[in-house]
Design an enzyme around this catalytic site. Sequence first.
Site, mmCIF file in Angstrom:
data_model
loop_
_atom_site.group_PDB
_atom_site.id
_atom_site.type_symbol
_atom_site.label_atom_id
_atom_site.label_comp_id
_atom_site.label_asym_id
_atom_site.label_seq_id
_atom_site.Cartn_x
_atom_site.Cartn_y
_atom_site.Cartn_z
ATOM 1 N N SER A 157 0.840 -1.204 0.000
ATOM 2 C CA SER A 157 0.000 0.000 0.000
ATOM 3 C C SER A 157 0.874 1.253 0.000
ATOM 4 O O SER A 157 0.391 2.347 -0.279
ATOM 5 C CB SER A 157 -0.931 0.010 1.218
ATOM 6 O OG SER A 157 -0.206 -0.200 2.417
ATOM 7 N N GLU A 196 -9.325 -9.683 3.270
ATOM 8 C CA GLU A 196 -9.665 -8.274 2.991
ATOM 9 C C GLU A 196 -11.016 -8.211 2.279
ATOM 10 O O GLU A 196 -11.228 -8.892 1.259
ATOM 11 C CB GLU A 196 -8.570 -7.625 2.121
ATOM 12 C CG GLU A 196 -8.899 -6.181 1.763
ATOM 13 C CD GLU A 196 -7.716 -5.393 1.214
ATOM 14 O OE1 GLU A 196 -6.569 -5.905 1.210
ATOM 15 O OE2 GLU A 196 -7.955 -4.235 0.809
HETATM 16 O O1 KIV Z 1 -0.497 -3.399 1.500
HETATM 17 C C1 KIV Z 1 -1.223 -3.335 2.491
HETATM 18 O O2 KIV Z 1 -1.222 -2.370 3.257
HETATM 19 C C2 KIV Z 1 -2.120 -4.447 2.752
HETATM 20 C C3 KIV Z 1 -3.244 -4.220 3.718
HETATM 21 C C4 KIV Z 1 -4.336 -3.477 3.063
HETATM 22 C C5 KIV Z 1 -3.727 -5.482 4.324
HETATM 23 O O3 KIV Z 1 -1.984 -5.483 2.164
#
Ligand code: KIV
Length: 265
Positions: free
Chosen positions: A47, A182
């Site tokens: 993310s 998720e």
């Molecule tokens: O990349 C991320 O932050 C994630 C979360 C949304 C679980 O995979």
Amino acid sequence: MAKNHTVATLKQLVADGQKFSMLTAYDASFAQMFSKLGVESLLVGDSLGMVLQGQDSTLPVTLDQMVYHTAAVARGNQGALIVADLPFNSYASVDQCQASAGQLMQAGAHMVKLEGGAWLTDSIVSLSRAGIPSCVHLGLTPQSVNKFGGYKVQGRDEVAAQTMINDAIALVEAGADFVLLECVPTDLARAITDAVPVPVIGIGAGNVTDAQVLVSYDMLGFTQHRLPKFVKNYMAEPNTLAEAVTRYIDEVKSGAFPGPEHAFD
Ligand code: KIV
């Protein structure tokens, strides 16, 4: 001195009927703050492509970038379990998965997370044999956004739900240590949590899982776009960052977060 959390201690905590908290961290300062406050696990999530780099998906994130941020988080960490994401196209074969995961572990991760279903079974077996703990990410797997046609709740119909349950069981039998769900309906999250003997972490999966994760930039109110339904902004009331994180930890442990307004049914 903050407690040292490991895969084994977190499994034990869940076996004892307790819940644990996870937050994303991408640098040493946040890693230090979150772990000192008692967040049991830090996720170096891909993310970071969206919240740090301003990309519109996680796909452009590279393995080198994940290694860089994992090393920074490891330098700041005070005892949390560090989970690092294998980025898009870094685990397309068993050999590539093994090599990429090795780089993240050498940068300071304690576990790697990878998105996908039963097709990952051979990779999970190989990681497990090499002593690399793994967390399998099921449901809305953002690296597959182009297949899904958007960021949508997954597992709503019976066939998709049963496939996800079967995938979770197969991957845990292959050696996965944690499962992350998720954006799935709460009933499905409950069925998977009951079906596998390892900790299940949820984000948009209701309060029935063993642990919760949020993107720290979202729950601290840094994110400027509209927040997904499953996020709670802990800075919405005048709080310090430390108070917001402590409240998140307390609410995860008590089961108060996520509330029904953050879940999909
Ligand atoms: O990349 C991320 O932050 C994630 C979360 C949304 C679980 O995979």
